[in-house]
Design an enzyme around this catalytic site. Structure first.
Site, PDB file in Angstrom:
ATOM      1  N   ARG A  34       0.830  -1.212   0.000  1.00  0.00           N
ATOM      2  CA  ARG A  34       0.000   0.000   0.000  1.00  0.00           C
ATOM      3  C   ARG A  34       0.865   1.263   0.000  1.00  0.00           C
ATOM      4  O   ARG A  34       0.500   2.270  -0.615  1.00  0.00           O
ATOM      5  CB  ARG A  34      -0.943  -0.025   1.216  1.00  0.00           C
ATOM      6  N   HIS A  38       0.361   4.116  -2.724  1.00  0.00           N
ATOM      7  CA  HIS A  38      -0.026   5.491  -2.378  1.00  0.00           C
ATOM      8  C   HIS A  38       1.064   6.497  -2.694  1.00  0.00           C
ATOM      9  O   HIS A  38       0.776   7.679  -2.926  1.00  0.00           O
ATOM     10  CB  HIS A  38      -0.425   5.580  -0.902  1.00  0.00           C
ATOM     11  N   TRP A 178     -10.318  -8.833   2.936  1.00  0.00           N
ATOM     12  CA  TRP A 178     -11.085  -9.204   1.745  1.00  0.00           C
ATOM     13  C   TRP A 178     -11.122 -10.725   1.550  1.00  0.00           C
ATOM     14  O   TRP A 178     -12.045 -11.252   0.963  1.00  0.00           O
ATOM     15  CB  TRP A 178     -10.476  -8.559   0.505  1.00  0.00           C
TER      16      TRP A 178
END
Ligand code: DDH
Length: 286
Positions: A34, A38, A178
């Site tokens: 991540r 980002h 998820w």
């Protein structure tokens, strides 16, 4: 021996720090992925601003974007690697860490080149709001990702990174993972999007997300509204279906699109050497 430029040594040290028994699901991998995303995903092709050059998340302007909440964990994990290889720029380290983590978690090899700079060009700082908002739908996804230069297929492929990691209520407000094995890179995210029944749930903090309907399963899995939007959009859905049934195709496409992501805003000459690594018009070196 002059260690400068020995990215293989850096890769080894990143791989060694992934195992973090006290953290989340036991791995630093997902949050490192991540961080890479980002740091790159603020890019705006029209104005050539944002992107991984400059490692702007070290400073309040970008690090303080609410979308980046929690990424300090990823940056702290990488500090010993920076200390052991001080020649590497943060911009290179953060993008390389994502690439190494994906591979180590069973994902594809992703082409990666060094050469990013830590030189902060104030005229290229991204405003807040460049990263996607999970509460929104397909129009928002296209607005965000077309700005970087991605198409519908690439948006869906990139979203498959949600086979990794989890949401934290104290970071994004969403909660949960998820998939059942969130430290293994796979196409499970696409399979579950199609195979489970998802119902809307309002969390205690008022945030709405989707959870699986199956009352027999032991763990509750989740999807963001933006994830569910991929199955409700006529252009996105065929790609979800393809990646759910063809793992190799997903791995190939993901490798290409993640490589493109971490190159956003990096200009290179014909030998692959980054050329926009310095700027005489102001800015500062960390
Ligand atoms: Fe994501 N993501 N992401 N994501 N993402 C979150 C976590 C992780 C969105 C929202 C969230 C990508 C696209 C989108 C990863 C990788 C990628 C969280 C939870 C939210 C919210 C943060 C938290 O609470 O800690 C939205 C919206 C989109 C979209 O619109 C498409 C992409 C493109 C990637 C990528 O890597 C290519 C990963 C990995 C995580 C898990 C982080 C962790 O700490 O675990």
């Amino acid at each position: 021996m002059n260690e400068k430029g020995n990215f293989a040594a850096v890769r080894k040290d990143i791989a060694k720090l992934l195992h973090q028994p006290e953290y989340d699901d036991g791995s630093a991998g997902p949050v490192l992925v991540r961080l890479a995303w980002h740091s790159s995903g603020t890019y705006d092709a029209a104005t050539d601003t944002g992107g991984s050059n400059g490692a702007g998340m070290r400073y309040e302007h970008e690090g303080g974007d609410p979308a980046n909440a929690g990424l300090q964990h990823a940056r702290v994990f990488l500090e010993p690697v920076k200390a052991a290889h001080p020649w590497i720029t943060y911009a290179d380290l953060w993008t390389l860490a994502g690439v190494v983590a994906i591979k180590e978690m069973g994902g594809p090899s992703i082409p990666w080149q060094g050469g990013r700079t830590d030189f902060v060009d104030d005229s290229k700082l991204p405003p807040h709001g460049r990263l996607p908002d999970g509460a929104k739908g397909s129009d928002h996804l296209r607005w965000i990702f077309y700005r970087m230069g991605f198409n519908d297929q690439e948006i869906v492929a990139l979203s498959g990174a949600h086979s990794l990691g989890r949401c934290h209520s104290d970071r994004s407000g969403f909660e949960g993972a998820w998939v059942n094995n969130p430290t293994r890179f796979s196409n499970q995210y696409f399979r579950l999007l199609l195979s489970l029944q998802w119902k809307k749930k309002t969390l205690k903090n008022g945030v709405e997300q989707f959870v699986n309907y199956d009352e027999d399963s032991e763990t509750e899995l989740m999807m963001l509204p933006t994830d569910i939007a991929l199955t409700q959009d006529r252009e996105f859905k065929p790609w979800v279906e393809l990646y759910a049934r063809d793992k190799d195709r997903f791995f190939d496409d993901f490798s290409k699109v993640f490589a493109k992501l971490v190159e956003l805003g990096i200009q290179r000459d014909e030998n692959g050497v980054a050329t926009n690594t310095d700027n005489e018009n102001g800015g500062y070196h960390a």
